[in-house]
Scaffold this motif. Structure first.
Motif, mmCIF file in Angstrom:
data_model
loop_
_atom_site.group_PDB
_atom_site.id
_atom_site.type_symbol
_atom_site.label_atom_id
_atom_site.label_comp_id
_atom_site.label_asym_id
_atom_site.label_seq_id
_atom_site.Cartn_x
_atom_site.Cartn_y
_atom_site.Cartn_z
ATOM 1 N N ALA A 1 11.806 27.024 52.073
ATOM 2 C CA ALA A 1 11.290 26.925 53.442
ATOM 3 C C ALA A 1 11.903 27.992 54.340
ATOM 4 O O ALA A 1 13.079 28.336 54.211
ATOM 5 C CB ALA A 1 11.581 25.541 54.005
ATOM 6 N N VAL A 2 11.102 28.501 55.266
ATOM 7 C CA VAL A 2 11.533 29.535 56.204
ATOM 8 C C VAL A 2 11.247 29.074 57.630
ATOM 9 O O VAL A 2 10.125 28.647 57.931
ATOM 10 C CB VAL A 2 10.799 30.875 55.962
ATOM 11 C CG1 VAL A 2 11.299 31.950 56.929
ATOM 12 C CG2 VAL A 2 10.969 31.325 54.516
ATOM 13 N N GLY B 1 13.681 37.740 53.756
ATOM 14 C CA GLY B 1 13.175 36.928 52.659
ATOM 15 C C GLY B 1 11.710 37.210 52.434
ATOM 16 O O GLY B 1 10.985 37.548 53.377
ATOM 17 N N ASN B 2 11.275 37.105 51.190
ATOM 18 C CA ASN B 2 9.860 37.331 50.909
ATOM 19 C C ASN B 2 9.387 36.425 49.790
ATOM 20 O O ASN B 2 10.203 35.825 49.073
ATOM 21 C CB ASN B 2 9.586 38.804 50.567
ATOM 22 C CG ASN B 2 10.507 39.309 49.473
ATOM 23 O OD1 ASN B 2 10.483 38.816 48.354
ATOM 24 N ND2 ASN B 2 11.339 40.292 49.795
ATOM 25 N N CYS C 1 15.580 28.947 52.849
ATOM 26 C CA CYS C 1 15.335 30.274 52.275
ATOM 27 C C CYS C 1 16.524 31.216 52.401
ATOM 28 O O CYS C 1 16.915 31.858 51.443
ATOM 29 C CB CYS C 1 14.104 30.903 52.933
ATOM 30 S SG CYS C 1 13.799 32.613 52.431
ATOM 31 N N PHE C 2 17.109 31.315 53.586
ATOM 32 C CA PHE C 2 18.102 32.352 53.812
ATOM 33 C C PHE C 2 19.499 31.989 53.307
ATOM 34 O O PHE C 2 20.441 32.741 53.495
ATOM 35 C CB PHE C 2 18.143 32.741 55.298
ATOM 36 C CG PHE C 2 17.089 33.739 55.660
ATOM 37 C CD1 PHE C 2 17.372 35.092 55.738
ATOM 38 C CD2 PHE C 2 15.790 33.330 55.875
ATOM 39 C CE1 PHE C 2 16.389 36.016 56.048
ATOM 40 C CE2 PHE C 2 14.796 34.240 56.188
ATOM 41 C CZ PHE C 2 15.097 35.594 56.267
ATOM 42 N N GLU C 3 19.640 30.838 52.647
ATOM 43 C CA GLU C 3 20.954 30.480 52.117
ATOM 44 C C GLU C 3 21.311 31.264 50.859
ATOM 45 O O GLU C 3 22.481 31.487 50.579
ATOM 46 C CB GLU C 3 21.027 28.981 51.824
ATOM 47 C CG GLU C 3 21.371 28.147 53.035
ATOM 48 C CD GLU C 3 22.033 26.846 52.652
ATOM 49 O OE1 GLU C 3 23.158 26.621 53.112
ATOM 50 O OE2 GLU C 3 21.421 26.065 51.910
ATOM 51 N N LYS C 4 20.297 31.670 50.083
ATOM 52 C CA LYS C 4 20.585 32.379 48.840
ATOM 53 C C LYS C 4 19.574 33.495 48.628
ATOM 54 O O LYS C 4 18.377 33.293 48.808
ATOM 55 C CB LYS C 4 20.534 31.429 47.639
ATOM 56 C CG LYS C 4 21.669 30.418 47.603
ATOM 57 C CD LYS C 4 21.600 29.560 46.347
ATOM 58 C CE LYS C 4 22.754 28.567 46.314
ATOM 59 N NZ LYS C 4 22.699 27.714 45.093
ATOM 60 N N PRO C 5 20.034 34.693 48.244
ATOM 61 C CA PRO C 5 19.103 35.779 47.968
ATOM 62 C C PRO C 5 18.429 35.591 46.622
ATOM 63 O O PRO C 5 19.020 35.059 45.680
ATOM 64 C CB PRO C 5 20.014 37.020 47.954
ATOM 65 C CG PRO C 5 21.344 36.494 47.492
ATOM 66 C CD PRO C 5 21.447 35.108 48.074
ATOM 67 N N ALA D 1 3.559 31.817 67.413
ATOM 68 C CA ALA D 1 3.419 31.340 68.790
ATOM 69 C C ALA D 1 4.544 30.394 69.186
ATOM 70 O O ALA D 1 4.849 30.245 70.377
ATOM 71 C CB ALA D 1 2.073 30.641 68.965
ATOM 72 N N ALA D 2 5.163 29.742 68.211
ATOM 73 C CA ALA D 2 6.279 28.826 68.451
ATOM 74 C C ALA D 2 7.124 28.810 67.190
ATOM 75 O O ALA D 2 6.636 29.159 66.104
ATOM 76 C CB ALA D 2 5.767 27.417 68.761
ATOM 77 N N PRO D 3 8.402 28.426 67.283
ATOM 78 C CA PRO D 3 9.190 28.278 66.059
ATOM 79 C C PRO D 3 8.444 27.387 65.076
ATOM 80 O O PRO D 3 7.994 26.290 65.430
ATOM 81 C CB PRO D 3 10.483 27.612 66.561
ATOM 82 C CG PRO D 3 10.607 28.055 67.982
ATOM 83 C CD PRO D 3 9.189 28.102 68.496
ATOM 84 N N SER D 4 8.271 27.863 63.842
ATOM 85 C CA SER D 4 7.445 27.171 62.851
ATOM 86 C C SER D 4 8.147 27.186 61.499
ATOM 87 O O SER D 4 8.831 28.153 61.161
ATOM 88 C CB SER D 4 6.079 27.848 62.713
ATOM 89 O OG SER D 4 5.433 27.972 63.973
ATOM 90 N N LEU D 5 7.945 26.131 60.729
ATOM 91 C CA LEU D 5 8.544 26.043 59.402
ATOM 92 C C LEU D 5 7.460 26.206 58.360
ATOM 93 O O LEU D 5 6.520 25.411 58.296
ATOM 94 C CB LEU D 5 9.238 24.690 59.229
ATOM 95 C CG LEU D 5 10.159 24.562 58.008
ATOM 96 C CD1 LEU D 5 11.429 25.391 58.211
ATOM 97 C CD2 LEU D 5 10.523 23.111 57.742
ATOM 98 N N SER D 6 7.580 27.256 57.542
ATOM 99 C CA SER D 6 6.666 27.402 56.414
ATOM 100 C C SER D 6 7.406 26.983 55.156
ATOM 101 O O SER D 6 8.556 27.350 54.942
ATOM 102 C CB SER D 6 6.137 28.837 56.288
ATOM 103 O OG SER D 6 7.097 29.707 55.727
ATOM 104 N N ILE D 7 6.738 26.181 54.339
ATOM 105 C CA ILE D 7 7.355 25.718 53.104
ATOM 106 C C ILE D 7 6.644 26.335 51.918
ATOM 107 O O ILE D 7 5.458 26.685 51.980
ATOM 108 C CB ILE D 7 7.332 24.176 52.998
ATOM 109 C CG1 ILE D 7 5.898 23.643 53.014
ATOM 110 C CG2 ILE D 7 8.147 23.556 54.123
ATOM 111 C CD1 ILE D 7 5.792 22.167 52.680
#
Length: 270
Positions: free
Chosen positions: A81-82, A161-162, A143-147, A44-50
């Protein structure tokens, strides 16, 4: 013989409800109340999941969260975090004892991410798996800095990312498939030793991560993504997806868990 999963698109929900939904799907499946589930959802809004093991006070700038109005929620799964914003998110819930699910977490990632792989191909994109020989175990807080192992790359850059957990004999995997990424917001939400390091990381991000819009050079609707990735899971994982709906009682359980757990400081900021 193809396995049959339920498919549910829960649409746009807030962060705490999204995470509560994934946990309840795991719980119900462990009790045999629902079939394996592929779920699509948005935020619903930009959210940060850790990640479950992340320390908020060490990695996250809480003042920046307040400034941007970004809710923070802790996942059941590990990892970094994503920032969930302009993306399609998926989750998979199924028992560990399926014959096509390896005991190894890495190999299970590989099998299940074939659905994401095929989804990108359905959008006309060429992707590949991160090279395991070059895999860097020094994970970033972003999260998206390194695979990670078996995550997907496009032109040498991470594109999705998963994360995964296994509880009560059930595997839960969820992942982020971004259309675009707000790099300014993303790097403002994390702590850095100084502003020069923050800006250097922000500028180098384009060499590390990419998105659907960047790779295709054009806008792709979320509906088009849903069609592509739903078909991708059917062909890539070799499953049949049938529509699934939650009862009003199940929705009530989700919202109760969202308020009591995923909306609490005790869970999110431990």
């Amino acid at each position: 013989m193809r396995d049959t999963w339920g498919f549910i698109d829960t649409g746009i929900l807030d962060a705490k409800v999204n995470m509560a939904m994934d946990e309840m799907l795991l719980h119900w499946h462990s009790e045999g109340k629902i079939p394996p589930i592929l779920r699509f959802y948005q935020w619903a809004a930009p959210s940060l999941s850790i990640g479950y093991f992340q320390k908020v006070d060490k990695a996250i700038d809480e003042q920046a969260l307040d400034r941007y109005g970004v809710p923070l929620v802790r996942r059941l799964t590990g990892g970094s975090a994503v920032l969930h914003d302009d993306e399609l998110t998926y989750s998979i819930t199924l028992t560990e004892d399926k014959p096509y699910i390896p005991a190894s977490v890495g190999q299970a990632y590989y099998i299940l991410s074939k659905g994401v792989f095929a989804g990108y191909e359905n959008l006309g994109m060429s992707v590949e798996y991160a090279e395991t020989k070059k895999f860097d175990k020094n994970r970033s807080a972003v999260c998206f800095e390194k695979p990670a192992l078996y995550e997907l790359m496009a032109n040498g850059k991470k594109i999705s990312g998963n994360a995964q957990t296994r509880q009560k004999g059930v595997l839960l995997q969820h992942g982020s498939i971004p259309r675009t990424i707000d790099r300014t917001m993303l790097f403002d939400l994390f702590k850095f030793s100084n502003e020069r390091v923050r800006e250097r990381s922000r500028k180098s991000f384009d060499q590390k991560a990419t998105t659907i819009h960047q790779e295709l050079g054009q806008s792709v609707s979320v509906d088009a993504m849903k069609t592509a990735f739903k078909k991708g899971f059917e062909t890539g994982v070799n499953i049949e997806l049938v529509p699934f709906e939650l009862t009003s009682e199940q929705w009530a359980e989700v919202y109760q868990l969202a308020e009591e757990k995923y909306g609490s400081l005790e869970w999110n900021f431990i």
